[in-house]
Design a protein around this motif. Structure first.
Motif, PDB file in Angstrom:
ATOM      1  N   GLU A 132       0.812  -1.218   0.000  1.00  0.00           N
ATOM      2  CA  GLU A 132       0.000   0.000   0.000  1.00  0.00           C
ATOM      3  C   GLU A 132       0.844   1.267   0.000  1.00  0.00           C
ATOM      4  N   ASP A 155      -5.320  -3.438   2.449  1.00  0.00           N
ATOM      5  CA  ASP A 155      -6.022  -2.340   1.772  1.00  0.00           C
ATOM      6  C   ASP A 155      -5.851  -2.490   0.263  1.00  0.00           C
ATOM      7  N   ALA A 158      -5.691   0.832  -1.875  1.00  0.00           N
ATOM      8  CA  ALA A 158      -4.393   1.495  -1.763  1.00  0.00           C
ATOM      9  C   ALA A 158      -3.347   0.775  -2.599  1.00  0.00           C
ATOM     10  N   PHE A 159      -3.373  -0.548  -2.599  1.00  0.00           N
ATOM     11  CA  PHE A 159      -2.458  -1.309  -3.454  1.00  0.00           C
ATOM     12  C   PHE A 159      -2.689  -0.982  -4.925  1.00  0.00           C
ATOM     13  N   GLU A 162      -1.254   2.379  -5.765  1.00  0.00           N
ATOM     14  CA  GLU A 162       0.197   2.335  -5.836  1.00  0.00           C
ATOM     15  C   GLU A 162       0.669   1.649  -7.118  1.00  0.00           C
TER      16      GLU A 162
END
Length: 282
Positions: A132, A155, A158-159, A162
């Motif tokens: 994340e 999460d 969020a990954f 990214e």
């Protein structure tokens, strides 16, 4: 100042640190995945070579999806880095970066791959970081892949963000791992009753659509989630039978698949020519 060390959930810290899952005989060869058994005869006795081939073939199946030849690749959740070494030797990327959240795993990865790191210092590196919050530059990579680590990521949106950030325009992402089947009733409770890894919080139960939707929301195009369960679960259960009797909890992975609670997927997507998505407004 450098980045602070990422927070590691206690279950992940124990399993991949002091317990060192890579030394458990069921994960022969140091790879830590369930395997892709399409080239193994499941009707006959299974050898350790068969098991290692299945683990390597899961990497090959994922790497085929991102086509890293000539590009810069990153593996998220690299473990001992054996998949990074396989990718470097068989697929010819310009470079491979392995990222893992566990400092003990990173130490083991550097030890296991010390000859390769010495011989190809510009082409292989290992970094500490969370899925994340990747310790990587914007648009630094041509492809990103992850093999059986996503069940630990707390999460997924969020990954996905990214992954979109670190990939260049035209980049590809491929994630292999197990998820709950979309529409399965009460999957969290049912999996916790079947499998200790879910009951104890090591593995997180989420539908596969959760990651697919997160990738789409992060701007990826062409998102696909394909079941590869028939190539994973029967072979994995046959291999588990060498170590665990019927009715013991590890054998319930097969039961969870047969009951359509859990399945194994390959999720793929791409960034457009101008970055995540297709760069168009319509």
């Amino acid at each position: 100042m450098g980045r602070p060390a990422p927070f590691v959930r206690p279950q992940v810290w124990e399993t991949y640190g002091p317990a060192d899952l890579s030394t458990v005989p069921v994960f022969a060869g140091g790879f830590i995945n369930f395997g892709y058994w399409h080239r193994v005869d499941l009707e006959g006795p299974l050898s350790q070579d068969d098991r290692i081939r299945s683990e390597q073939d899961l990497y090959r199946h994922v790497l085929d999806a991102v086509a890293p030849t000539g590009g810069r690749a990153v593996e998220v959740g690299c473990g001992l880095g054996l998949g990074c070494a396989l990718a470097l030797d068989e697929y010819g990327p310009a470079s491979i970066t392995g990222v893992d959240i566990h400092p003990q795993q990173l130490r083991r990865a550097r030890e296991a791959n010390s000859p390769l790191l010495a011989a190809r210092p510009q082409r292989l590196r290992f970094l500490l970081g969370a899925a994340e919050s990747l310790p990587l530059g914007d648009a630094e990579f041509d492809c990103l892949y992850s093999v059986e680590a996503v069940q630990h990521f707390p999460d997924l949106p969020a990954f996905a963000r990214e992954a979109a950030r670190v990939l260049r325009p035209g980049g590809r992402v491929a994630v292999a791992g197990f998820f709950t089947v979309d529409g399965a009733p009460a999957p969290e409770e049912r999996l916790a009753g079947l499998l200790e890894t879910f009951a104890g919080g090591l593995d997180i139960a989420r539908p596969v659509s959760r990651l697919a939707d997160a990738l789409a929301e992060a701007g990826f195009a062409g998102v696909r989630a394909d079941s590869i369960g028939p190539q994973v679960w029967p072979g994995w259960d046959r291999w588990l039978a060498r170590f665990w009797a019927p009715g013991t909890w590890p054998r319930n992975f097969m039961a969870a698949w047969e009951q359509r609670i859990l399945d194994y997927y390959l999720i793929t997507a791409r960034t457009g020519p101008h970055g995540p998505g297709d760069g168009s407004s319509g």
